[in-house]
Design a protein around this motif. Structure first.
Motif, PDB file in Angstrom:
ATOM      1  N   LEU A 177       0.811  -1.221   0.000  1.00 15.67           N
ATOM      2  CA  LEU A 177       0.000   0.000   0.000  1.00 15.67           C
ATOM      3  C   LEU A 177       0.843   1.270   0.000  1.00 15.67           C
ATOM      4  CD1 LEU A 177      -2.806  -1.003   2.534  1.00 15.67           C
ATOM      5  CD2 LEU A 177      -2.939  -0.957   0.043  1.00 15.67           C
ATOM      6  N   GLY A 178       2.161   1.129   0.097  1.00 15.26           N
ATOM      7  CA  GLY A 178       3.028   2.299   0.105  1.00 15.26           C
ATOM      8  C   GLY A 178       3.158   2.968   1.459  1.00 15.26           C
ATOM      9  N   ILE A 179       2.748   2.287   2.521  1.00 17.31           N
ATOM     10  CA  ILE A 179       2.879   2.856   3.868  1.00 17.31           C
ATOM     11  C   ILE A 179       4.310   2.721   4.368  1.00 17.31           C
ATOM     12  CG2 ILE A 179       2.101   2.639   6.273  1.00 17.31           C
ATOM     13  CD1 ILE A 179      -0.612   1.734   5.155  1.00 17.31           C
ATOM     14  N   VAL A 180       4.983   1.655   3.971  1.00 17.15           N
ATOM     15  CA  VAL A 180       6.415   1.519   4.245  1.00 17.15           C
ATOM     16  C   VAL A 180       7.139   1.355   2.909  1.00 17.15           C
ATOM     17  CG1 VAL A 180       5.996   0.483   6.509  1.00 17.15           C
ATOM     18  CG2 VAL A 180       6.402  -1.005   4.535  1.00 17.15           C
ATOM     19  N   GLU A 181       8.425   1.695   2.899  1.00 17.85           N
ATOM     20  CA  GLU A 181       9.196   1.648   1.658  1.00 17.85           C
ATOM     21  C   GLU A 181       9.924   0.322   1.440  1.00 17.85           C
ATOM     22  OE1 GLU A 181       7.518   4.941   1.865  1.00 17.85           O
ATOM     23  OE2 GLU A 181       9.070   4.915   3.429  1.00 17.85           O
ATOM     24  N   LYS A 182      10.349  -0.322   2.531  1.00 21.83           N
ATOM     25  CA  LYS A 182      11.090  -1.576   2.425  1.00 21.83           C
ATOM     26  C   LYS A 182      10.720  -2.474   3.600  1.00 21.83           C
ATOM     27  CE  LYS A 182      13.976  -0.620  -1.083  1.00 21.83           C
ATOM     28  NZ  LYS A 182      14.128  -1.439  -2.315  1.00 21.83           N
ATOM     29  N   VAL A 183      10.776  -3.792   3.373  1.00 13.70           N
ATOM     30  CA  VAL A 183      10.581  -4.777   4.432  1.00 13.70           C
ATOM     31  C   VAL A 183      11.800  -5.693   4.459  1.00 13.70           C
ATOM     32  CG1 VAL A 183       9.212  -6.737   5.232  1.00 13.70           C
ATOM     33  CG2 VAL A 183       8.063  -4.722   4.285  1.00 13.70           C
ATOM     34  N   TYR A 184      12.310  -5.950   5.674  1.00 12.51           N
ATOM     35  CA  TYR A 184      13.484  -6.800   5.844  1.00 12.51           C
ATOM     36  C   TYR A 184      13.216  -7.849   6.926  1.00 12.51           C
ATOM     37  CZ  TYR A 184      15.925  -2.981   3.453  1.00 12.51           C
ATOM     38  OH  TYR A 184      16.312  -2.023   2.544  1.00 12.51           O
ATOM     39  N   PRO A 185      13.936  -8.963   6.916  1.00 14.90           N
ATOM     40  CA  PRO A 185      13.866  -9.885   8.049  1.00 14.90           C
ATOM     41  C   PRO A 185      14.170  -9.129   9.343  1.00 14.90           C
ATOM     42  CG  PRO A 185      15.068 -10.878   6.235  1.00 14.90           C
ATOM     43  CD  PRO A 185      14.835  -9.444   5.852  1.00 14.90           C
ATOM     44  N   ALA A 186      13.472  -9.494  10.408  1.00 12.01           N
ATOM     45  CA  ALA A 186      13.564  -8.735  11.660  1.00 12.01           C
ATOM     46  C   ALA A 186      15.007  -8.553  12.124  1.00 12.01           C
ATOM     47  CB  ALA A 186      12.742  -9.429  12.741  1.00 12.01           C
ATOM     48  N   GLY A 187      15.816  -9.586  11.991  1.00 11.12           N
ATOM     49  CA  GLY A 187      17.189  -9.499  12.462  1.00 11.12           C
ATOM     50  C   GLY A 187      18.077  -8.589  11.640  1.00 11.12           C
ATOM     51  N   GLU A 188      17.618  -8.213  10.432  1.00 10.50           N
ATOM     52  CA  GLU A 188      18.411  -7.353   9.556  1.00 10.50           C
ATOM     53  C   GLU A 188      17.951  -5.898   9.566  1.00 10.50           C
ATOM     54  OE1 GLU A 188      18.475  -8.926   5.609  1.00 10.50           O
ATOM     55  OE2 GLU A 188      18.932 -10.973   6.270  1.00 10.50           O
ATOM     56  N   LEU A 189      16.793  -5.629  10.165  1.00  2.91           N
ATOM     57  CA  LEU A 189      16.163  -4.314  10.019  1.00  2.91           C
ATOM     58  C   LEU A 189      17.064  -3.170  10.465  1.00  2.91           C
ATOM     59  CD1 LEU A 189      13.715  -2.472   9.422  1.00  2.91           C
ATOM     60  CD2 LEU A 189      12.995  -2.883  11.795  1.00  2.91           C
ATOM     61  N   LEU A 190      17.544  -3.219  11.698  1.00  2.00           N
ATOM     62  CA  LEU A 190      18.321  -2.087  12.204  1.00  2.00           C
ATOM     63  C   LEU A 190      19.608  -1.912  11.417  1.00  2.00           C
ATOM     64  CD1 LEU A 190      18.378   0.219  14.192  1.00  2.00           C
ATOM     65  CD2 LEU A 190      19.452  -1.296  15.868  1.00  2.00           C
ATOM     66  N   GLY A 191      20.242  -2.999  11.030  1.00  2.00           N
ATOM     67  CA  GLY A 191      21.450  -2.901  10.224  1.00  2.00           C
ATOM     68  C   GLY A 191      21.175  -2.239   8.887  1.00  2.00           C
ATOM     69  N   LYS A 192      20.049  -2.576   8.264  1.00  2.00           N
ATOM     70  CA  LYS A 192      19.680  -1.956   6.990  1.00  2.00           C
ATOM     71  C   LYS A 192      19.367  -0.475   7.178  1.00  2.00           C
ATOM     72  CE  LYS A 192      19.894  -5.505   4.164  1.00  2.00           C
ATOM     73  NZ  LYS A 192      20.828  -5.552   3.011  1.00  2.00           N
ATOM     74  N   ALA A 193      18.714  -0.143   8.301  1.00  2.00           N
ATOM     75  CA  ALA A 193      18.424   1.266   8.577  1.00  2.00           C
ATOM     76  C   ALA A 193      19.710   2.055   8.771  1.00  2.00           C
ATOM     77  CB  ALA A 193      17.535   1.376   9.819  1.00  2.00           C
ATOM     78  N   LYS A 194      20.654   1.483   9.496  1.00  2.00           N
ATOM     79  CA  LYS A 194      21.935   2.155   9.713  1.00  2.00           C
ATOM     80  C   LYS A 194      22.708   2.297   8.394  1.00  2.00           C
ATOM     81  CE  LYS A 194      22.670   0.786  14.555  1.00  2.00           C
ATOM     82  NZ  LYS A 194      23.535   0.014  15.474  1.00  2.00           N
ATOM     83  N   GLU A 195      22.622   1.278   7.558  1.00  2.00           N
ATOM     84  CA  GLU A 195      23.298   1.326   6.261  1.00  2.00           C
ATOM     85  C   GLU A 195      22.743   2.466   5.409  1.00  2.00           C
ATOM     86  OE1 GLU A 195      23.053  -1.616   2.482  1.00  2.00           O
ATOM     87  OE2 GLU A 195      23.748  -2.566   4.344  1.00  2.00           O
ATOM     88  N   LEU A 196      21.422   2.586   5.368  1.00  2.00           N
ATOM     89  CA  LEU A 196      20.791   3.671   4.614  1.00  2.00           C
ATOM     90  C   LEU A 196      21.151   5.022   5.217  1.00  2.00           C
ATOM     91  CD1 LEU A 196      18.843   4.851   2.511  1.00  2.00           C
ATOM     92  CD2 LEU A 196      16.964   4.332   4.104  1.00  2.00           C
ATOM     93  N   ALA A 197      21.088   5.111   6.561  1.00  2.00           N
ATOM     94  CA  ALA A 197      21.390   6.372   7.228  1.00  2.00           C
ATOM     95  C   ALA A 197      22.817   6.818   6.951  1.00  2.00           C
ATOM     96  CB  ALA A 197      21.159   6.234   8.732  1.00  2.00           C
ATOM     97  N   ALA A 198      23.761   5.871   6.977  1.00  2.00           N
ATOM     98  CA  ALA A 198      25.161   6.213   6.703  1.00  2.00           C
ATOM     99  C   ALA A 198      25.315   6.737   5.285  1.00  2.00           C
ATOM    100  CB  ALA A 198      26.046   4.989   6.923  1.00  2.00           C
ATOM    101  N   LYS A 199      24.581   6.163   4.354  1.00  2.00           N
ATOM    102  CA  LYS A 199      24.630   6.635   2.965  1.00  2.00           C
ATOM    103  C   LYS A 199      24.097   8.056   2.862  1.00  2.00           C
ATOM    104  CE  LYS A 199      23.087   5.403  -1.700  1.00  2.00           C
ATOM    105  NZ  LYS A 199      22.367   4.394  -2.528  1.00  2.00           N
ATOM    106  N   LEU A 200      22.967   8.321   3.529  1.00  2.00           N
ATOM    107  CA  LEU A 200      22.378   9.661   3.490  1.00  2.00           C
ATOM    108  C   LEU A 200      23.271  10.676   4.190  1.00  2.00           C
ATOM    109  CD1 LEU A 200      18.604   8.882   4.204  1.00  2.00           C
ATOM    110  CD2 LEU A 200      19.744   9.199   1.996  1.00  2.00           C
ATOM    111  N   ALA A 201      23.953  10.238   5.246  1.00  2.00           N
ATOM    112  CA  ALA A 201      24.803  11.149   6.010  1.00  2.00           C
ATOM    113  C   ALA A 201      25.986  11.652   5.195  1.00  2.00           C
ATOM    114  CB  ALA A 201      25.293  10.469   7.287  1.00  2.00           C
ATOM    115  N   LYS A 202      26.322  10.961   4.109  1.00  2.00           N
ATOM    116  CA  LYS A 202      27.413  11.390   3.241  1.00  2.00           C
ATOM    117  C   LYS A 202      26.959  12.416   2.207  1.00  2.00           C
ATOM    118  CE  LYS A 202      29.960   7.015   3.586  1.00  2.00           C
ATOM    119  NZ  LYS A 202      30.440   5.820   2.834  1.00  2.00           N
TER     120      LYS A 202
END
Length: 261
Positions: A177-202
């Protein structure tokens, strides 16, 4: 930063804030809202921070909703309006902050929890997450922008269906429905969020802020006005030292080093 109901971590230019009332499914009480106000002010005004991630502690919930006991204690419509306006101001602070805000939805995001996530720029969800606006079952309605932001995301009819029925959605349904942009396995979620954040921070901070402002404001006005505003914001970004660095780095075939001005 020290809080009673939030956990604060900073990793380089990325701030990670976890709602930390696991015994109450990280429900939003007044104290938590006050602490979140402090976080927003800190992130917005600290040049050492480029991106904010919001998530939940305890593994079961991002934010399970508002604190029902505090809602039950409201004694008048005036108090209800005041509470909503306070919470709406906090959500607006996330939405209007000139830095990207990522919601890492690691469990239940219901009521006020989903409303906070809707005010973030990007929503990532664990495959175990559940989202919804079930306020109708309590005899109330969403009061922190949920009726407005959800309708802007999914359309008027579907927003009415979801709010009238108080439906809970799976992460996959929310993705479709477009309410969230990506779905990840629960154990990977925070790592993926940090990965995206680090990319944006550059990225160039001024350009990020101008892009966020152009998108947020432009969707609420007519196309001609929005394009004129886009040109104005482009001009601001183009006049920065970062623009000179970015274009120069491209021509020189090297990585840009942005300084935020």
């Amino acid at each position: 930063m020290n809080f009673n109901n939030l956990l604060w971590e900073q990793d380089g230019k990325v701030a990670i804030v976890s709602f930390n009332r696991p015994q109450a499914m990280n429900a939003l009480n007044l104290e938590t809202l006050e602490e979140l106000e402090r976080v927003i002010w800190k992130v917005a005004n600290d040049n050492s921070i480029g991106v904010l991630i919001l998530t939940g502690s305890g593994g079961k919930a991002f934010v399970g909703g508002a604190d029902i006991a505090e809602l039950r204690a409201l004694e008048s419509s005036i108090e209800g309006v005041a509470l909503c306006r306070r919470a709406q101001g906090i959500a607006a602070g996330l939405e209007e902050m000139g830095k990207p805000v990522i919601a890492a939805i690691n469990g239940f995001a219901l009521g006020g929890g989903l409303e906070l996530a809707l005010a973030c720029d990007i929503r990532l969800a664990a495959d175990t997450a559940r989202v919804g606006l079930p306020e109708i079952s309590l005899g109330i309605i969403p009061g922190n922008g949920g009726t407005q932001r959800l309708a802007r995301l999914v359309g008027k009819g579907l927003a009415k269906y979801l709010i009238f029925t108080g439906s809970h959605l799976t992460a996959q349904e929310a993705l479709e429905l477009g309410i969230v942009e990506k779905v990840y396995p629960a154990g990977e979620l925070l790592g993926k969020a940090k990965e995206l954040a680090a990319k944006l921070a550059k990225c160039a901070p001024v350009a990020l802020a101008m892009a966020k402002r152009a998108i947020n404001i432009g969707l609420d006005t007519d196309l001609a006005t929005a394009c004129a505003m886009e040109a104005y914001l482009f001009g601001i970004a183009a006049g920065t030292e970062d623009a000179k660095e970015g274009t120069g780095a491209f021509l020189d075939k090297r990585q840009p080093q942005f300084i935020g001005r």
